[in-house]
Write an enzyme that holds these catalytic residues in place. Structure first.
Site, PDB file in Angstrom:
ATOM      1  N   LYS A  45       2.735   6.908   4.603  1.00  0.00           N
ATOM      2  CA  LYS A  45       1.951   5.695   4.326  1.00  0.00           C
ATOM      3  C   LYS A  45       2.702   4.422   4.714  1.00  0.00           C
ATOM      4  O   LYS A  45       3.902   4.320   4.514  1.00  0.00           O
ATOM      5  CB  LYS A  45       1.607   5.647   2.826  1.00  0.00           C
ATOM      6  CG  LYS A  45       0.563   4.612   2.470  1.00  0.00           C
ATOM      7  CD  LYS A  45      -0.808   5.040   2.900  1.00  0.00           C
ATOM      8  CE  LYS A  45      -1.827   3.928   2.760  1.00  0.00           C
ATOM      9  NZ  LYS A  45      -1.654   2.841   3.742  1.00  0.00           N
ATOM     10  N   LYS A  76       0.192   3.628  -2.820  1.00  0.00           N
ATOM     11  CA  LYS A  76      -0.898   4.614  -2.790  1.00  0.00           C
ATOM     12  C   LYS A  76      -0.364   6.048  -2.718  1.00  0.00           C
ATOM     13  O   LYS A  76      -1.095   6.989  -3.024  1.00  0.00           O
ATOM     14  CB  LYS A  76      -1.819   4.344  -1.592  1.00  0.00           C
ATOM     15  CG  LYS A  76      -2.670   3.077  -1.724  1.00  0.00           C
ATOM     16  CD  LYS A  76      -3.621   2.943  -0.539  1.00  0.00           C
ATOM     17  CE  LYS A  76      -4.617   1.802  -0.734  1.00  0.00           C
ATOM     18  NZ  LYS A  76      -4.091   0.508  -0.309  1.00  0.00           N
ATOM     19  N   SER A 120      -6.187   3.403   4.123  1.00  0.00           N
ATOM     20  CA  SER A 120      -5.594   2.521   3.121  1.00  0.00           C
ATOM     21  C   SER A 120      -6.674   1.758   2.356  1.00  0.00           C
ATOM     22  O   SER A 120      -6.542   0.561   2.075  1.00  0.00           O
ATOM     23  CB  SER A 120      -4.625   1.527   3.782  1.00  0.00           C
ATOM     24  OG  SER A 120      -3.739   0.983   2.830  1.00  0.00           O
ATOM     25  N   SER A 169       0.787  -1.240   0.000  1.00  0.00           N
ATOM     26  CA  SER A 169       0.000   0.000   0.000  1.00  0.00           C
ATOM     27  C   SER A 169       0.817   1.287   0.000  1.00  0.00           C
ATOM     28  O   SER A 169       0.252   2.366  -0.111  1.00  0.00           O
ATOM     29  CB  SER A 169      -0.962   0.011   1.196  1.00  0.00           C
ATOM     30  OG  SER A 169      -2.037  -0.868   0.969  1.00  0.00           O
TER      31      SER A 169
END
Length: 380
Positions: A240, A84, A136, A81
């Site tokens: 993140k 992202k 997320s 993730s």
């Protein structure tokens, strides 16, 4: 005739094939030769960075772009993730945050982590960006991709943005970071993307929000940021984290103290990395401005320098060379991505090169044969 084949062979050796398109390989690792090392690269004269179980990491000064320490900076791994960050940076520039959209059933049915989208609710684009970077949400990632026109268009846009940033280790195949063959990034690229994102006020706002109200069929519910360091680390800005069973844990984060911002990115960690990241941040703040950098986070390319779409341009082969004032600790050479896809790509490139070389050689031989026949017929 054979002397004419020498430049042709040299040309073949310098070209690889990606999706049928020829392109040249970069001559050196992006950001500096020392960053090609698979081992630890750290400045001399100061205590080495704290130990980390991460296979790959980068500690950098976000203000100057100086890389303060790195380990396997350009190693290409599954990003989970953390990808992202590229999704957000790409689409924030393209989508009106006040526009309202209704997600498709496909978006709502995405596997993995989700914020809980439903086709019954109309969401602001801004809501979806919060869901993307705080919770997320893989469902939010797909909804944003569809709002950008289509999944295919979004993947093209994301890979174009990666090239603009010179994040050549990054190949995006999904907007969510869910594992897919051929998808990759590196600790260097994650730091590069995060640094670019920090310069965008909306990106910075989404990653630093701890708790927010999120629309529901009746009213709203609260969502919270998955970045635990927002509550634990003084000056944490955010960014993140990510995890899948194949990628293992990954993270990219930034913190600001005394007007200076440090970025830390890690890849392929077994988990429980929060304390390690905090220690790497502390080390970065302690040495910034006092040591010679081991490399640099490069600036984005100007629009005029961008070439035609080329997904997945890799950095050059690792080199253990180091500039004065830094130390390099060698390490074993693990595969870039232990997947059948990466092997298939290498095989495809080899076959493509052989086909091109064989075709050119055959053509030149046939041309020579034709000339000789013509001469024999004319009596010369």
């Amino acid at each position: 005739m054979w002397t004419k084949l020498v430049p042709v062979a040299a040309l073949i050796a310098s070209v690889t094939l990606t999706g049928g398109t020829a392109r040249a390989e970069p001559s050196a690792p992006v950001g500096g030769d020392a960053l090609g090392s698979r081992g630890l690269v750290a400045p001399a004269g100061v205590k080495k960075p704290p130990k980390s179980k991460a296979t790959s990491y980068v500690v950098a000064d976000a203000d100057t772009g100086e890389v303060l320490a790195a380990k396997d900076a350009h190693g290409r791994y599954l990003p989970a993730s953390t990808l992202k960050t590229l999704t957000a940076l790409t689409l924030i520039q393209k989508l009106d945050k006040n526009r309202k959209v209704r997600p498709s059933q496909n978006a709502c049915n995405q596997e993995g982590s989700a914020v809980g989208l439903t086709p019954k609710v109309t969401y602001k684009i801004e809501d979806l960006f919060r869901a993307l970077m705080m919770s997320s949400g893989n469902d939010a990632a797909m909804a944003l991709a569809e709002a950008n026109g289509s999944l295919a268009k979004t993947m093209t846009d994301m890979n174009a943005e990666a090239r603009r940033l010179q994040a050549y280790d990054t190949v995006a195949k999904t907007p969510s970071g869910l594992d897919k063959p051929g998808q990759s990034s590196s600790a260097y690229d994650l730091a590069l993307i995060a640094r670019a994102g920090l310069a965008n006020p909306d990106f910075r706002r989404y990653i630093s929000t701890k708790v927010a109200k999120f629309p529901a069929p009746k009213g709203y519910y609260e969502i919270s940021n998955h970045n635990k360091l927002l509550w634990r680390y003084d000056g944490m800005v955010g960014v993140k984290n990510g995890w899948t069973s194949k990628a293992q844990a990954s993270f990219v984060g930034a913190a600001t103290r005394g007007g200076h911002t440090i970025v830390v990115s890690i890849m392929r960690h077994e988990g429980g990395f929060w304390d390690e990241v905090a220690q790497l941040l502390d080390w970065g703040f302690a040495v910034r401005g006092k040591v010679a950098p081991v490399g640099r986070l490069v600036d984005p390319l100007p629009a005029s320098a961008l070439a035609a779409p080329q997904q997945g341009q890799p950095s050059a082969a690792p080199s253990a060379s180091a500039a004065p004032g830094m130390s390099v600790t060698p390490a074993a050479q693990p595969p870039l991505l232990d997947t059948a896809a990466s092997k298939q790509t290498d095989d495809t490139r080899m076959v493509g090169s052989l086909v091109i070389g064989g075709g050119l050689l055959f053509g030149l031989i046939w041309l020579g044969y034709g000339i000789r026949r013509k001469r024999s017929r004319s009596g010369s």
